[in-house]
Scaffold this motif. Structure first.
Motif, PDB file in Angstrom:
ATOM      1  N   ARG A   1       0.827  -1.203   0.000  1.00 20.89           N
ATOM      2  CA  ARG A   1       0.000   0.000   0.000  1.00 20.89           C
ATOM      3  C   ARG A   1       0.867   1.262   0.000  1.00 20.89           C
ATOM      4  O   ARG A   1       0.588   2.234  -0.707  1.00 20.89           O
ATOM      5  CB  ARG A   1      -0.928   0.010   1.217  1.00 20.89           C
ATOM      6  N   LYS A   2       1.944   1.253   0.771  1.00 19.13           N
ATOM      7  CA  LYS A   2       2.850   2.405   0.795  1.00 19.13           C
ATOM      8  C   LYS A   2       3.515   2.610  -0.561  1.00 19.13           C
ATOM      9  O   LYS A   2       3.675   3.742  -1.017  1.00 19.13           O
ATOM     10  CB  LYS A   2       3.908   2.206   1.880  1.00 19.13           C
ATOM     11  N   ALA A   3       3.895   1.504  -1.218  1.00 18.23           N
ATOM     12  CA  ALA A   3       4.485   1.611  -2.558  1.00 18.23           C
ATOM     13  C   ALA A   3       3.472   2.162  -3.551  1.00 18.23           C
ATOM     14  O   ALA A   3       3.812   2.992  -4.404  1.00 18.23           O
ATOM     15  CB  ALA A   3       4.997   0.247  -3.006  1.00 18.23           C
ATOM     16  N   MET A   4       2.221   1.700  -3.459  1.00 17.70           N
ATOM     17  CA  MET A   4       1.184   2.215  -4.356  1.00 17.70           C
ATOM     18  C   MET A   4       0.964   3.708  -4.134  1.00 17.70           C
ATOM     19  O   MET A   4       0.783   4.469  -5.081  1.00 17.70           O
ATOM     20  CB  MET A   4      -0.119   1.440  -4.161  1.00 17.70           C
ATOM     21  N   GLU A   5       0.983   4.115  -2.874  1.00 19.75           N
ATOM     22  CA  GLU A   5       0.764   5.530  -2.568  1.00 19.75           C
ATOM     23  C   GLU A   5       1.873   6.402  -3.136  1.00 19.75           C
ATOM     24  O   GLU A   5       1.655   7.587  -3.417  1.00 19.75           O
ATOM     25  CB  GLU A   5       0.643   5.711  -1.060  1.00 19.75           C
ATOM     26  N   ALA A   6       3.068   5.821  -3.333  1.00 21.94           N
ATOM     27  CA  ALA A   6       4.164   6.575  -3.940  1.00 21.94           C
ATOM     28  C   ALA A   6       3.873   6.920  -5.392  1.00 21.94           C
ATOM     29  O   ALA A   6       4.493   7.835  -5.952  1.00 21.94           O
ATOM     30  CB  ALA A   6       5.466   5.772  -3.853  1.00 21.94           C
ATOM     31  N   MET A   7       2.928   6.201  -6.022  1.00 21.09           N
ATOM     32  CA  MET A   7       2.600   6.420  -7.431  1.00 21.09           C
ATOM     33  C   MET A   7       1.392   7.326  -7.620  1.00 21.09           C
ATOM     34  O   MET A   7       0.888   7.473  -8.732  1.00 21.09           O
ATOM     35  CB  MET A   7       2.328   5.074  -8.120  1.00 21.09           C
ATOM     36  N   GLU A   8       0.917   7.954  -6.557  1.00 21.55           N
ATOM     37  CA  GLU A   8      -0.342   8.692  -6.623  1.00 21.55           C
ATOM     38  C   GLU A   8      -0.293   9.892  -7.561  1.00 21.55           C
ATOM     39  O   GLU A   8      -1.322  10.305  -8.101  1.00 21.55           O
ATOM     40  CB  GLU A   8      -0.749   9.150  -5.219  1.00 21.55           C
ATOM     41  N   GLY A   9       0.876  10.470  -7.773  1.00 21.18           N
ATOM     42  CA  GLY A   9       0.947  11.653  -8.625  1.00 21.18           C
ATOM     43  C   GLY A   9       0.470  11.398 -10.038  1.00 21.18           C
ATOM     44  O   GLY A   9      -0.215  12.233 -10.629  1.00 21.18           O
TER      45      GLY A   9
ATOM     46  N   GLN B   1      -1.009   8.156 -11.153  1.00 22.23           N
ATOM     47  CA  GLN B   1      -2.133   7.225 -11.278  1.00 22.23           C
ATOM     48  C   GLN B   1      -2.791   6.958  -9.913  1.00 22.23           C
ATOM     49  O   GLN B   1      -3.060   5.825  -9.558  1.00 22.23           O
ATOM     50  CB  GLN B   1      -1.646   5.902 -11.876  1.00 22.23           C
ATOM     51  N   GLY B   2      -3.053   8.005  -9.202  1.00 27.85           N
ATOM     52  CA  GLY B   2      -3.614   7.858  -7.866  1.00 27.85           C
ATOM     53  C   GLY B   2      -4.947   7.134  -7.827  1.00 27.85           C
ATOM     54  O   GLY B   2      -5.295   6.515  -6.808  1.00 27.85           O
ATOM     55  N   HIS B   3      -5.687   7.172  -8.935  1.00 31.67           N
ATOM     56  CA  HIS B   3      -6.999   6.530  -8.970  1.00 31.67           C
ATOM     57  C   HIS B   3      -6.908   5.006  -8.859  1.00 31.67           C
ATOM     58  O   HIS B   3      -7.911   4.348  -8.567  1.00 31.67           O
ATOM     59  CB  HIS B   3      -7.723   6.892 -10.266  1.00 31.67           C
ATOM     60  N   LEU B   4      -5.710   4.442  -9.063  1.00 33.14           N
ATOM     61  CA  LEU B   4      -5.577   2.987  -9.036  1.00 33.14           C
ATOM     62  C   LEU B   4      -5.303   2.427  -7.639  1.00 33.14           C
ATOM     63  O   LEU B   4      -5.393   1.215  -7.436  1.00 33.14           O
ATOM     64  CB  LEU B   4      -4.458   2.543  -9.981  1.00 33.14           C
ATOM     65  N   VAL B   5      -4.975   3.277  -6.690  1.00 33.42           N
ATOM     66  CA  VAL B   5      -4.633   2.789  -5.355  1.00 33.42           C
ATOM     67  C   VAL B   5      -5.814   2.035  -4.739  1.00 33.42           C
ATOM     68  O   VAL B   5      -5.664   0.902  -4.260  1.00 33.42           O
ATOM     69  CB  VAL B   5      -4.184   3.940  -4.442  1.00 33.42           C
ATOM     70  N   ALA B   6      -6.991   2.643  -4.746  1.00 36.91           N
ATOM     71  CA  ALA B   6      -8.161   1.999  -4.149  1.00 36.91           C
ATOM     72  C   ALA B   6      -8.530   0.725  -4.904  1.00 36.91           C
ATOM     73  O   ALA B   6      -8.947  -0.271  -4.297  1.00 36.91           O
ATOM     74  CB  ALA B   6      -9.346   2.968  -4.141  1.00 36.91           C
ATOM     75  N   TYR B   7      -8.370   0.745  -6.233  1.00 36.41           N
ATOM     76  CA  TYR B   7      -8.705  -0.430  -7.044  1.00 36.41           C
ATOM     77  C   TYR B   7      -7.857  -1.631  -6.636  1.00 36.41           C
ATOM     78  O   TYR B   7      -8.379  -2.735  -6.409  1.00 36.41           O
ATOM     79  CB  TYR B   7      -8.494  -0.104  -8.524  1.00 36.41           C
ATOM     80  N   TYR B   8      -6.546  -1.441  -6.540  1.00 34.33           N
ATOM     81  CA  TYR B   8      -5.670  -2.568  -6.232  1.00 34.33           C
ATOM     82  C   TYR B   8      -5.665  -2.915  -4.750  1.00 34.33           C
ATOM     83  O   TYR B   8      -5.339  -4.050  -4.377  1.00 34.33           O
ATOM     84  CB  TYR B   8      -4.266  -2.301  -6.766  1.00 34.33           C
ATOM     85  N   ASP B   9      -6.044  -1.980  -3.921  1.00 32.68           N
ATOM     86  CA  ASP B   9      -6.263  -2.289  -2.510  1.00 32.68           C
ATOM     87  C   ASP B   9      -7.423  -3.278  -2.389  1.00 32.68           C
ATOM     88  O   ASP B   9      -7.332  -4.310  -1.713  1.00 32.68           O
ATOM     89  CB  ASP B   9      -6.574  -1.003  -1.747  1.00 32.68           C
TER      90      ASP B   9
END
Length: 241
Positions: free
Chosen positions: A186-194, A196-204
């Protein structure tokens, strides 16, 4: 030389490995292995929607931001990372790309390779990278190729889950328990928010769904999150247990 197990992850774009395989990477490293990620491109044209919405954005600035994001994500996971900056949409399979990947395989000497599935009608860059990886693996095994370096063995290739698996013919045969390392994912995904932030919740949410499936397929009741993979080659075993 080292006896430390090695994983090679070949990612078409700078974020693909984060969404699809960062749980496997973090788990492999936590268990004493070494993970090396190769990003063929920054995904600067087709997979940086969030950045292109910002005023005054340029191609080079997008690349810089993607480099920063993916580097930060890899650091969270404990992985090495390199960027080939080939240019995306489309990625082209050049002789130089094959030479680079073959050399990387012989240097890293992976026990396992992770990459994209064979089919993805939504992103042909992903499907191309699958073929490139298998061809590079084949060349890296050949004794007659660059005899000054040692051929690799036969590392299993795991296809990680595409964004829309039903349309890609993706049929997982491994549900990997990533419960303990999911906070790192989750922390790694949050690093990509700039970008593709919309994908964090999807892959969570996908991690939770695959976790439910892992429990239903005989996994421990403590599993809360999992990642899905499909093997390319048969697995050799001494028994059916």
């Amino acid at each position: 030389m080292t006896d430390q197990p090695a994983m090679l992850v070949v990612s078409a774009h700078a974020a693909d490995f984060v969404w699809r395989a960062s749980g496997a990477i973090a788990s492999f490293v936590r268990q004493g292995g070494r993970a090396h990620v190769v990003c063929l491109t920054y995904g600067e044209k087709g997979e940086s929607q969030g950045l292109w919405k910002q005023p005054g954005m340029t191609l080079e600035t997008v690349k810089e931001r993607r480099h920063e994001e993916a580097t930060a994500a890899a650091a969270v996971l404990g992985a090495e990372i390199e960027f080939l900056d080939l240019g995306d949409y489309p990625i082209r399979a050049t002789d130089g790309l094959y030479d680079t990947l073959v050399a990387t395989m012989r240097r890293v000497r992976p026990d396992v390779i992770l990459t994209h599935p064979a089919h993805d009608p939504y992103n042909l860059d992903h499907a191309l990278v699958h073929e490139v990886v298998l061809r590079a693996r084949m060349i890296a095994q050949a004794a007659g190729h660059d005899p000054g370096t040692r051929p690799i063995g036969a590392p299993q290739v795991f296809q990680f889950e595409p964004h829309q698996p039903e349309q890609c013919g993706f049929k997982p045969d491994l549900l990997l328990d990533v419960t303990e390392v999911f906070p790192l994912k989750r922390k790694a995904m949050e690093a990509m928010e700039g970008a593709q932030g919309h994908l964090v919740a999807y892959y969570d949410a996908l991690g939770e769904r695959r976790g439910v499936q892992a429990r239903r397929n005989g996994g421990a009741g403590t599993i809360t999150h999992a990642e899905a993979y499909q093997r390319v080659f048969p697995t050799v075993a001494g028994s059916l247990r």
